[in-house]
Design a protein around this motif. Structure first.
Motif, PDB file in Angstrom:
ATOM      1  N   CYS A 204      -2.190  -3.656  -9.620  1.00 21.51           N
ATOM      2  CA  CYS A 204      -2.175  -2.475  -8.650  1.00 21.51           C
ATOM      3  C   CYS A 204      -3.720  -1.886  -8.819  1.00 21.51           C
ATOM      4  O   CYS A 204      -4.034  -1.907 -10.019  1.00 21.51           O
ATOM      5  CB  CYS A 204      -1.330  -1.635  -9.336  1.00 21.51           C
ATOM      6  N   TYR A 205      -4.098  -1.360  -7.807  1.00 18.13           N
ATOM      7  CA  TYR A 205      -5.495  -0.612  -7.741  1.00 18.13           C
ATOM      8  C   TYR A 205      -5.018   0.770  -7.425  1.00 18.13           C
ATOM      9  O   TYR A 205      -4.592   0.929  -6.551  1.00 18.13           O
ATOM     10  CB  TYR A 205      -6.367  -1.186  -6.834  1.00 18.13           C
ATOM     11  N   GLN A 206      -5.348   1.539  -8.424  1.00 12.17           N
ATOM     12  CA  GLN A 206      -5.068   3.076  -8.192  1.00 12.17           C
ATOM     13  C   GLN A 206      -5.960   3.907  -7.981  1.00 12.17           C
ATOM     14  O   GLN A 206      -7.210   3.801  -8.673  1.00 12.17           O
ATOM     15  CB  GLN A 206      -4.371   3.647  -9.541  1.00 12.17           C
ATOM     16  N   ASP A 207      -6.330   4.734  -6.704  1.00 19.02           N
ATOM     17  CA  ASP A 207      -7.425   5.376  -6.385  1.00 19.02           C
ATOM     18  C   ASP A 207      -8.851   4.672  -6.483  1.00 19.02           C
ATOM     19  O   ASP A 207      -9.825   5.327  -6.548  1.00 19.02           O
ATOM     20  CB  ASP A 207      -7.513   6.490  -7.333  1.00 19.02           C
ATOM     21  N   MET A 208      -8.939   3.402  -6.263  1.00 21.00           N
ATOM     22  CA  MET A 208      -9.987   2.904  -6.120  1.00 21.00           C
ATOM     23  C   MET A 208     -10.654   3.153  -4.700  1.00 21.00           C
ATOM     24  O   MET A 208     -10.162   2.809  -3.798  1.00 21.00           O
ATOM     25  CB  MET A 208      -9.782   1.320  -6.123  1.00 21.00           C
TER      26      MET A 208
ATOM     27  N   ASN B  83       4.359   2.098   2.254  1.00 20.45           N
ATOM     28  CA  ASN B  83       5.492   2.663   1.643  1.00 20.45           C
ATOM     29  C   ASN B  83       6.654   2.001   1.879  1.00 20.45           C
ATOM     30  O   ASN B  83       7.864   2.574   2.314  1.00 20.45           O
ATOM     31  CB  ASN B  83       5.412   3.998   2.449  1.00 20.45           C
TER      32      ASN B  83
ATOM     33  N   ARG C 274       1.455  16.450  -2.215  1.00 21.97           N
ATOM     34  CA  ARG C 274       2.920  16.267  -2.664  1.00 21.97           C
ATOM     35  C   ARG C 274       3.145  17.374  -4.034  1.00 21.97           C
ATOM     36  O   ARG C 274       2.472  17.439  -4.693  1.00 21.97           O
ATOM     37  CB  ARG C 274       3.376  14.930  -2.983  1.00 21.97           C
TER      38      ARG C 274
ATOM     39  N   LEU D 242      -2.051   3.856  -4.069  1.00 26.56           N
ATOM     40  CA  LEU D 242      -1.773   2.721  -4.954  1.00 26.56           C
ATOM     41  C   LEU D 242      -1.732   1.429  -4.095  1.00 26.56           C
ATOM     42  O   LEU D 242      -1.175   1.397  -2.831  1.00 26.56           O
ATOM     43  CB  LEU D 242      -0.351   3.013  -5.577  1.00 26.56           C
ATOM     44  N   ARG D 243      -2.624   0.499  -4.449  1.00 23.83           N
ATOM     45  CA  ARG D 243      -2.582  -0.763  -3.525  1.00 23.83           C
ATOM     46  C   ARG D 243      -2.258  -1.933  -4.716  1.00 23.83           C
ATOM     47  O   ARG D 243      -2.727  -2.190  -5.536  1.00 23.83           O
ATOM     48  CB  ARG D 243      -3.835  -0.745  -2.781  1.00 23.83           C
TER      49      ARG D 243
ATOM     50  N   ARG E 125       0.425  12.448  -5.208  1.00 22.90           N
ATOM     51  CA  ARG E 125       0.763  10.893  -5.543  1.00 22.90           C
ATOM     52  C   ARG E 125      -0.999  10.458  -5.275  1.00 22.90           C
ATOM     53  O   ARG E 125      -1.560  10.453  -4.317  1.00 22.90           O
ATOM     54  CB  ARG E 125       1.563  10.254  -4.494  1.00 22.90           C
TER      55      ARG E 125
ATOM     56  N   VAL F 183       0.809  -1.151  -0.044  1.00 26.19           N
ATOM     57  CA  VAL F 183       0.001   0.035  -0.182  1.00 26.19           C
ATOM     58  C   VAL F 183       0.930   1.220  -0.045  1.00 26.19           C
ATOM     59  O   VAL F 183       1.673   1.454   0.763  1.00 26.19           O
ATOM     60  CB  VAL F 183      -0.752   0.082   1.154  1.00 26.19           C
ATOM     61  N   ASP F 184       0.556   2.062  -1.131  1.00 27.72           N
ATOM     62  CA  ASP F 184       1.340   3.533  -1.146  1.00 27.72           C
ATOM     63  C   ASP F 184       0.280   4.302  -0.940  1.00 27.72           C
ATOM     64  O   ASP F 184      -0.252   4.713  -2.086  1.00 27.72           O
ATOM     65  CB  ASP F 184       2.321   3.690  -2.224  1.00 27.72           C
TER      66      ASP F 184
END
Lengths: 520, 520
Positions: free
Chosen positions: B491-495, B517, B132, B140-141, B137, B125-126
């Motif tokens: 990867c799941y982005q902004d889900m 991170n 930023r 991201l998972r 950013r 998990v990020d």
């Protein structure tokens, strides 16, 4: 600037033909010509890499991390000469290249952190159980070791971040693999500058010279010879499907086949859900055009396909897209060859009787690519596989579907993709739930209310996906996980502590995380 | 017993020819004949597996773990009928098969633990960094998802632990992949009993029937069709080099190539260091003969090669080996075909003018394999690659070296291996340090003062190695890490949290370890 390549520590002027940079904005051939490698040059680079491997792979974590950071520092130290040469060779603007330089350095530093952390080694310890019945258990200790020398074929579209010291090189070096780069012929001067920065970092860190070499190839023979060389153990590649598959074929035909990590083609479907379209068709259209035309559309993650259900909201999206696209100036593409291929592909799509041209960007001469937005029906798309072919550049195709079922059928018909984007609102969640299993089968990254361009370099990124987006869906070429591509597990059974690698010694002198009997 | 195969929940009597078990001890053909699958049967198994995939891969960890444990329970519940049928079909003794049943159940339970632990998912998990600069950013998972339906080709030499519900099946099911087994023709009755146990576990756990199918193949067409089937996404195989490479070729020729995990041939070098020989040549010889002749030598990790420096201590080892081997009775091999191939290979080695026969075990008739111990010189071994070919059975070749340099040259000449064993004493440490980098390049497991036979099923085991010991050196087919073969990252982005899989939701409802991170 000097026309040098680097065979280990030696700066060499190649004697086998040459490659020259071309300024795509002016058509001017840039000085100097860069001499290409002979097969003997390639052989020597492979020999040096093989000779360096055992020493390099056992460097202490801190030493290897400092090496990666030194490369980053050296790249920055080249200064504006690097940016200007890259601008001249690629037509990309200064801000983009400065950003890309920062990304390249950030990537090297991320891998330095990963090397210091040690988690990538996947350490496991199952201690001996001498009293176990009916049989005692041996002491078992596992670490991952690097595969061996890696050949990297840089990308044209990221002259810094996916070229000589880009993601493939950084992750392979971090894993402990010597790297031989076949520099991309489209930016030889940029490559020479960065190659020297890496070569100097090798020397400054006191590493064996074979840790890094970089050659130019005036044809294909030297690069292909490296892929076939028995001392080479893996290949990284970013480029076309044809180029990637050619390397895969060579690698598989070797007496000892090796992995090729080829990041190839993807059209990155964007799925517009009904509620999202209803609420913000215009805003999505504007965002879409910004993503589509970024960097003249020359991204692996460029949104080349839009899928949505017909209706007034979709018409609003098309109108918004057409309006925004009409204002986009033609943008200089990376090379005359890329521009020509793009123009051919876009013309073929425009000529397809099942396709309508919904909008075009502004025209331009020379290597300037004109953006294009096409539409077709789901029925036509399902019938004609050629409509799935990537047009590398700022062109995209909208597939109009009659309903959610037809939309699902279009998604199901897609080849493997790097990304899939969903534009959704709260009211679309059920529809998305039905689509997600399908999208997970198709793509390496699924993103919401955004576009795939802009690939974060972080631990959780996946820049990969099912074939043909890459040649190995089990991997990513961007982000921390990329290091895993260059490793293999080795188990040490009943090895005396004095002979074990530090990472596995009983006292854990490196202090790395280890899985002990499956528990952390 | 019923001659059934299982296409999902359906017990089917195949109509395409048949396979029959043969008792290798008596030559008797065992009843009943098992009808082979048609291409339509294979197609239906693939369709069911594909249909089951999305539901099965999202089973809760506890449900999937219980499923694996239910398979183990069901295998035990077959009772003595399983052991007796396996004895009749393989010639292996009762104690060995009872042990192997325990190993099979232990393997399933190990993977149940791994599924409950969740570490295999490699969660990362990020979190978003909206503030930023210069760019925010995204969130991201990353999780790993299963590849899809897997086809497993069981091994002849482990009728339980590497067959229908063996290591490949257990790890693929644990990963979330439906499995279609092509049962080995040498033990069809054993396969049918275990296949029913798995089928019943699928039903008892309320899983979709396509999670498991098992077919017989009277030729090669059905199995090959499954490898070529677009719905199949990976292959597990244990067997000969020729068989494995044939499947690799089919998998690579598909429009969408898929990974084949083939565990093929290995001669498992045993290196005897001078001090160890000096101190205990006789004991090493006895241990060597016990390992060489275990299970009639029919182990992938059988010690088929011994490498040592000449001298009186090595002569003592040879004498001890000869004495012990001379007392070993001929042992029934798995099939007439395996026995014939072994006899041919051993005879060819004996006939090689550069080879001497140092000792033989006792002779026997029928399918009984006579153990053999050969010697040759390093010079001869280095010249004749055929001396590296596996003789599957209780035969081994000693390579006598003049000195440590020649020994290193012999090691360097070897192909990839599953294991390498070192017999050493304290005084040998420096010599071993010089050899270890070479051995790490050659083998997946390096063991000290033991032999590779006896492969622990645990977290730190590696049963894999460079080509041609396997088709993919980055993996293991035994032990906890084997599950990684059947996964790929997504990867799941902004889900939105509501749409994320449980393993990645903000609240971490499954309580799994996640890298946030880059930190645990």
């Amino acid at each position: 600037m000097k026309a040098e390549m680097f065979i280990g520590a030696s700066a060499v002027v190649g004697t086998n033909g040459h490659v020259s940079g071309v300024n795509p904005a002016t058509g001017e051939t840039l000085e100097p010509p860069f001499g290409g490698a002979t097969l003997a040059d390639a052989d020597r680079a492979a020999a040096l890499a093989d000779a360096a491997f055992d020493a390099y792979r056992e460097t202490a974590p801190e030493a290897r991390a400092v090496f990666l950071e030194t490369i980053a520092d050296n790249i920055l130290a080249i200064g504006d000469a690097l940016i200007e040469r890259a601008m001249a060779e690629t037509g990309l603007p200064r801000a983009r290249l400065e950003g890309e330089r920062g990304r390249t350095m950030g990537q090297l530093r991320l891998f330095a952190d990963i090397v210091r952390d040690g988690g990538y080694l996947g350490l496991r310890v199952d201690p001996a159980m001498p009293e176990r019945q009916p049989l005692p258990r041996s002491d078992l200790r596992l670490r991952h070791i690097p595969l061996g020398p890696v050949v990297v074929f840089g990308a044209s579209n990221f002259p810094l971040a996916f070229s000589v010291a880009g993601g493939d090189t950084a992750s392979a070096l971090a894993a402990g693999c010597p790297v031989i780069v076949k520099a991309h012929s489209a930016h030889p001067g940029t490559s020479a500058l960065v190659g020297r920065a890496v070569r100097d970092a090798v020397a400054a860190c006191g590493l064996p010279e074979g840790v890094f070499s970089m050659i130019f190839d005036s044809g294909r023979a030297a690069g292909q010879a490296l892929v076939a060389d028995p001392r080479v153990k893996a290949v990284g590649f970013t480029g076309s499907r044809g180029g990637g598959l050619a390397l895969v074929a060579i690698a598989q035909a070797r007496p000892e086949p090796i992995p090729v990590y080829a990041e190839m083609s993807s059209i990155n479907p964007v799925i517009l859900l009904p509620q999202a379209l209803e609420e913000r068709a215009e805003a999505i259209g504007k965002g879409f055009v910004a993503s589509l035309t970024l960097g003249a559309g020359q991204f692996c993650t460029n949104p080349g396909l839009v899928i949505a259900v017909e209706g007034p909201a979709l018409d609003r999206f098309v109108a918004s897209t057409a309006e925004a696209l009409g204002m986009v100036p033609a943008a200089t593409m990376l090379t005359p060859g890329i521009h020509a291929a793009y123009a051919r592909g876009a013309a073929a799509t425009a000529d397809n009787p099942a396709v309508e041209v919904a909008a075009r960007g502004q025209g331009g001469g020379g290597c300037a690519g004109q953006a294009a937005f096409f539409t077709t029906s789901a029925a036509a798309f399902l019938k004609d596989r050629s409509l799935q072919e990537e047009m590398f550049g700022a062109a995209s195709l909208l597939v109009r579907c009659a309903d959610a079922d037809e939309l699902a059928a279009v998604v199901a018909s897609l080849e493997g993709q790097l990304t899939a984007a969903l534009h959704l609102a709260d009211g679309d969640h059920d529809a998305v739930r039905a689509l997600l299993p399908l999208l997970e089968r198709k793509a390496g990254r699924i993103l919401v209310n955004g576009f795939g361009t802009g690939v974060e370099v972080s631990h959780a990124m996946v820049h990969g996906g099912p074939f043909p987006s890459t040649s190995d869906a089990r991997t990513t070429s961007v982000g921390g996980l990329a290091i895993q591509r260059f490793l293999r597990p080795v188990c040490y059974q009943d090895m005396p502590d004095a002979l074990l690698p530090d990472a596995l010694k009983a006292a854990n002198p490196l202090g790395f995380d280890r899985l002990v009997n499956g528990k952390r």
